[in-house]
Design a protein around this motif. Structure first.
Motif, mmCIF file in Angstrom:
data_model
loop_
_atom_site.group_PDB
_atom_site.id
_atom_site.type_symbol
_atom_site.label_atom_id
_atom_site.label_comp_id
_atom_site.label_asym_id
_atom_site.label_seq_id
_atom_site.Cartn_x
_atom_site.Cartn_y
_atom_site.Cartn_z
ATOM 1 N N GLU A 1 24.556 11.095 -9.132
ATOM 2 C CA GLU A 1 25.354 12.173 -9.420
ATOM 3 C C GLU A 1 26.198 12.706 -8.296
ATOM 4 N N SER A 2 27.388 12.653 -8.388
ATOM 5 C CA SER A 2 28.453 13.142 -7.188
ATOM 6 C C SER A 2 29.097 14.478 -7.784
ATOM 7 N N HIS A 3 29.152 15.341 -6.777
ATOM 8 C CA HIS A 3 29.962 16.571 -6.958
ATOM 9 C C HIS A 3 30.848 16.609 -5.791
ATOM 10 N N VAL A 4 32.089 16.453 -6.150
ATOM 11 C CA VAL A 4 33.198 16.421 -5.214
ATOM 12 C C VAL A 4 34.298 17.565 -5.568
ATOM 13 N N GLU B 1 20.033 9.693 -7.591
ATOM 14 C CA GLU B 1 20.516 10.249 -6.373
ATOM 15 C C GLU B 1 21.681 11.094 -6.358
ATOM 16 N N ARG B 2 21.867 12.057 -5.337
ATOM 17 C CA ARG B 2 22.658 13.375 -5.758
ATOM 18 C C ARG B 2 23.336 13.530 -4.547
ATOM 19 N N ALA B 3 24.891 13.783 -4.627
ATOM 20 C CA ALA B 3 25.651 13.989 -3.232
ATOM 21 C C ALA B 3 26.347 15.195 -3.690
ATOM 22 N N VAL B 4 26.482 16.364 -2.749
ATOM 23 C CA VAL B 4 27.281 17.377 -3.162
ATOM 24 C C VAL B 4 28.153 17.602 -1.985
ATOM 25 N N ALA C 1 4.607 6.600 -14.596
ATOM 26 C CA ALA C 1 6.115 6.619 -14.276
ATOM 27 C C ALA C 1 6.409 7.003 -12.837
ATOM 28 N N ARG C 2 7.513 6.540 -12.408
ATOM 29 C CA ARG C 2 8.007 6.722 -11.051
ATOM 30 C C ARG C 2 9.387 7.395 -10.959
ATOM 31 N N LEU C 3 9.479 8.247 -10.259
ATOM 32 C CA LEU C 3 10.686 9.011 -9.793
ATOM 33 C C LEU C 3 11.165 9.081 -8.392
ATOM 34 N N LEU C 4 12.221 8.473 -7.923
ATOM 35 C CA LEU C 4 12.667 8.875 -6.701
ATOM 36 C C LEU C 4 14.039 9.513 -6.852
ATOM 37 N N ALA C 5 13.939 10.610 -6.123
ATOM 38 C CA ALA C 5 15.070 11.665 -6.069
ATOM 39 C C ALA C 5 15.510 11.687 -4.786
ATOM 40 N N ASN C 6 16.965 11.613 -4.500
ATOM 41 C CA ASN C 6 17.230 11.714 -3.062
ATOM 42 C C ASN C 6 18.657 12.521 -3.180
ATOM 43 N N GLY C 7 18.614 13.589 -2.501
ATOM 44 C CA GLY C 7 19.860 14.464 -2.677
ATOM 45 C C GLY C 7 20.301 14.954 -1.445
ATOM 46 N N ALA C 8 21.668 15.109 -1.101
ATOM 47 C CA ALA C 8 22.107 15.560 0.041
ATOM 48 C C ALA C 8 23.559 16.546 -0.295
ATOM 49 N N THR C 9 23.380 17.615 0.439
ATOM 50 C CA THR C 9 24.487 18.624 0.216
ATOM 51 C C THR C 9 25.007 18.797 1.631
ATOM 52 N N LEU C 10 26.472 18.525 1.384
ATOM 53 C CA LEU C 10 27.293 18.549 2.748
ATOM 54 C C LEU C 10 28.617 19.266 2.092
ATOM 55 N N GLY C 11 28.569 20.418 1.737
ATOM 56 C CA GLY C 11 29.612 21.202 1.512
ATOM 57 C C GLY C 11 29.577 21.953 0.129
ATOM 58 N N GLY C 12 29.899 23.108 0.209
ATOM 59 C CA GLY C 12 29.809 23.929 -1.225
ATOM 60 C C GLY C 12 29.653 25.390 -0.502
ATOM 61 N N GLY C 13 30.186 26.237 -1.228
ATOM 62 C CA GLY C 13 30.157 27.859 -0.630
ATOM 63 C C GLY C 13 28.803 28.116 -1.081
ATOM 64 N N LEU C 14 28.304 28.157 -2.203
ATOM 65 C CA LEU C 14 26.894 28.411 -2.780
ATOM 66 C C LEU C 14 26.206 27.205 -3.526
ATOM 67 N N VAL C 15 25.058 26.696 -3.095
ATOM 68 C CA VAL C 15 24.700 25.463 -3.656
ATOM 69 C C VAL C 15 23.170 25.566 -3.734
ATOM 70 N N ARG C 16 22.713 25.677 -4.970
ATOM 71 C CA ARG C 16 21.173 25.669 -5.397
ATOM 72 C C ARG C 16 20.986 24.517 -6.098
ATOM 73 N N GLY C 17 20.131 23.677 -5.446
ATOM 74 C CA GLY C 17 19.408 22.706 -6.306
ATOM 75 C C GLY C 17 18.012 22.957 -6.783
#
Lengths: 450, 258
Positions: A202-205, A231-234, A254-270
């Protein structure tokens, strides 16, 4: 005077649903679910700072104002190209302000037993199933209800039992700011049958700066023995706001691997909520935020061990510069009887400026006795031993600092699965770290083993 | 001065006093090392050996309260750690630091180029760097895989020590200080490291080997051995002094110093 726990929706927001409901996709059962969510939203309002989980968040106040609903747009080709991840075989849905752009979708050749479609199409084809999925998650945040009521696009992703999608699937969200602030409420539904496997990116640009409020909700049902890599990048602009909630339900094994990275955004809440519904589940949750300016990044993780014998591991790191503010709240709940639960949590923060601020708090509710649970949080500066070590090898202090800051953040990136996304995240880190651009030109990224 | 017949020693320490957190650790130390020589400093735990190493490398938290250190005629104490490296000083550390996220190879190239830049030399060409690196790695027994890994991260104690010697070989210092490089090395690794150092011995280069045990000195034969007790050098001699220490321990000297 006591501050109320709830903020009443602004009149413009409160009057929105009746006005636009007729244009929202789906009637019948889905319309009822929307209606119900909307009523609850009006009753409950938005969480105020009095609600512990929202104590440091400015999002409710920030978004409770007149805002138009996002309209369909086409994002700039260059922005899309730049944000592609998942390798040459990745399949993809592209969204502009949360609305699917059909011309940019790439979903050809999906194997038998894999159904990926824009949500509006799913609503048109099987509205009852969508209604049933929507109704599954109801919480008291207000924002989930807002999403349920107002959602008009998103993705429906379904894998039959035993099916594996070997290529990553990317959901690329491009925020397109305009003259007036706009909000959007995309919804992603993921359903993995028994033993199914999916790698979702999931990408947010940002495609154009300007205020956009994205209130995204992802719900995943991970069947018995199934595996989801999420996997998520913001990488948004300073005037853009993202509230991204992911609720994952894990059946036995069941297995979950969640990797997230926030590298920009005024207000980001994950927000990341994991429910272990059956024994033997595993959730590895890794996250990174690298913030500067006046950015506010808020991470709320909730891991709920309802069933025993499950393993959860939270590993979150942050780098804060200038006047940035980060919040990390990680909650671990172990229900009575959920014996042999393993739950770990680490949150490490690196402050590069006296004006930056971190609020980190673990919350543990353990109601079983045979449980292994550890947590640790640190807020600090660069390690003087490491700095000395590097200077004692001839590196100038500013180079050593940049390298160590990068390295601190990159530890999370090493856990990322998709090499494309990892590379983008590494580059974004270097561009945000003081002195990092120089390291990039000197080939730091080239020698990182793929 | 001081009856020295060589005009300029590589390293000249005079009447050095160093305190850590207000506590005197080095208390009037004199030492002179000439180019081409290997000096060993031996002493029990807490005698101030590692403090000396750190003071030479310029680590913070070590307060020089009196005395001077000259390195190749320059006032060493006035130099920043990285300036000392550029001038030709290298400390192989007792506890190399793990730096996840920075590959060993990248770090080495950065270090080599930083030193070259400080000396006004052009950057090393990638091909030349790789050739030199492979040779040096072979010499100290570092497999290629460790070069690609993150700096010291997950390395065994012995691998970290070898990696220090690898860095030394790449940076080609004029004075190398080896702080307990032998600790944590098995006999084969010890021999390999000593061999690598022996190959680097030259009339232009000096070594200061800090160690607990005479073991290393069987392979890396010193010109001079100094016994350090309670922050001072209490006896200096030839290599036979190391054997004497091995046979009788530090006690006779401790009694002398007290």
């Amino acid at each position: 005077m006591a501050v109320a726990r709830r903020i009443a929706p602004a009149p413009e927001l409160a009057g929105l649903f009746p006005r636009i409901a007729p244009q929202l996709p789906g009637g019948g059962a889905l319309a009822e679910v929307r209606e119900r969510a909307w009523r609850r939203f009006l009753e409950q309002g938005l969480p105020s700072v009095k609600v512990e989980a929202w104590k440091y968040s400015r999002i409710p106040q920030q978004v409770n104002r007149p805002m138009g609903l996002a309209r369909p747009e086409t994002p700039p080709a260059a922005v899309v190209r730049e944000a592609l991840a998942g390798g040459p075989h990745a399949r993809r849905l592209v969204f502009a302000n949360g609305i699917a752009v059909p011309s940019l979708a790439h979903l050809g050749g999906l194997p038998q037993g894999v159904r990926v479609l824009p949500l509006e199409e799913a609503i048109a084809r099987f509205p009852e199933r969508v209604a049933e999925a929507f109704a599954r998650i109801e919480d008291d945040r207000g924002f989930t209800d807002l999403n349920t009521a107002l959602c008009r696009s998103g993705a429906w992703i379904e894998l039959d039992p035993g099916v594996e999608l070997t290529w990553p699937l990317q959901l690329l969200f491009v925020a397109m700011g305009g003259e007036a602030a706009a909000m959007t409420h995309p919804r992603v539904v993921v359903r993995l049958g028994e033993g199914a496997k999916l790698h979702l990116i999931e990408s947010h640009v940002s495609g154009r700066d300007g205020a956009v409020f994205t209130n995204a909700v992802l719900q995943a049902e991970i069947g018995e023995g199934a595996r989801l890599v999420l996997e998520r990048a913001v990488m948004l602009d300073a005037d853009q706001t993202l509230l991204d909630e992911a609720v994952c339900e894990l059946a036995a094994g069941a297995r979950l691997l969640a990797n997230g990275a926030t590298l920009g955004g005024g207000l980001v809440r994950g927000e990341l909520e994991v429910h272990f519904r059956g024994e033997g589940g595993e959730a590895l949750l890794n996250g990174l935020y690298v913030t500067r300016g006046r950015e506010h990044v808020d991470t709320a993780v909730r891991v709920l061990h309802h069933a025993g014998g499950c393993h959860s591991d939270q590993f979150f790191k942050g780098v804060l510069d200038e006047q940035a503010h980060a919040v990390f709240a990680g909650r671990i709940t172990v229900a009575p009887g959920a014996q042999r639960s393993d739950a770990y949590q680490v949150n490490r923060n690196l402050l590069l400026s006296d004006e930056a601020e971190v609020d980190t708090r673990p919350e543990l509710e353990i109601e079983a006795d045979d449980v292994r649970c550890t947590h640790g949080a640190t807020v600090g500066c660069l390690d003087p031993n490491a700095l000395f070590y590097m200077r004692a090898r001839g590196l100038a202090p500013e180079v050593a600092e940049a390298m160590l800051t990068y390295a601190f953040a990159a530890e999370v990136v090493e856990r990322m699965v998709d090499a494309d996304l990892a590379r983008k995240v590494r580059r974004a880190i270097l561009r945000r770290v003081p002195g990092g651009a120089r390291l990039e030109t000197e080939g730091l990224l080239e020698e990182v083993p793929a | 001065m001081n009856g020295k017949d060589i005009p300029m020693a590589m390293l000249e320490i005079e009447k050095l006093h160093v305190s850590v957190e207000g506590k005197p650790i080095i208390r009037g130390l004199d030492l002179s090392v000439d180019a081409g020589e290997v000096h060993a400093i031996m002493g029990p735990n807490g005698s101030g050996k590692s403090t000396l190493a750190y003071v030479l490398a310029g680590r913070e938290g070590y307060e020089v309260t009196a005395g001077t250190i000259r390195f190749l005629g320059q006032d060493l104490l006035a130099m920043e750690p990285e300036e000392r490296v550029a001038a030709g000083l290298f400390l192989a550390m007792q506890y190399p630091v793990e730096i996840p996220g920075v590959s060993n190879m990248y770090f080495l190239r950065q270090a080599v180029n930083a030193v070259r830049k400080a000396r006004g030399e052009p950057e090393i060409k990638p091909g030349e760097f790789m050739k030199k690196l492979r040779e040096a790695a072979k010499l100290v027994g570092i497999p290629e895989e460790l070069l690609r890994r993150d700096l010291n991260t997950g390395f065994s104690g012995g691998e970290k020590k070898r990696n220090e010697i690898l860095q030394m070989a790449m940076l080609e210092p004029k004075l190398a200080i080896l702080d307990e490089t032998d600790s944590g090395l098995d006999i084969d690794a010890l021999r390999m490291v000593a061999e690598a150092v022996n190959r680097m011995r030259s009339p232009e280069r000096a070594f200061l080997v800090i160690t607990h045990y005479a073991r290393l000195l069987n392979f890396l034969v010193p010109d001079r051995v100094h016994v350090m007790i309670a922050g001072r050098i209490v006896k200096s001699g030839g290599r036979e002094l190391a054997d004497e220490l091995e046979a009788h321990g530090y006690e006779p000297f401790t009694a002398e110093a007290a």
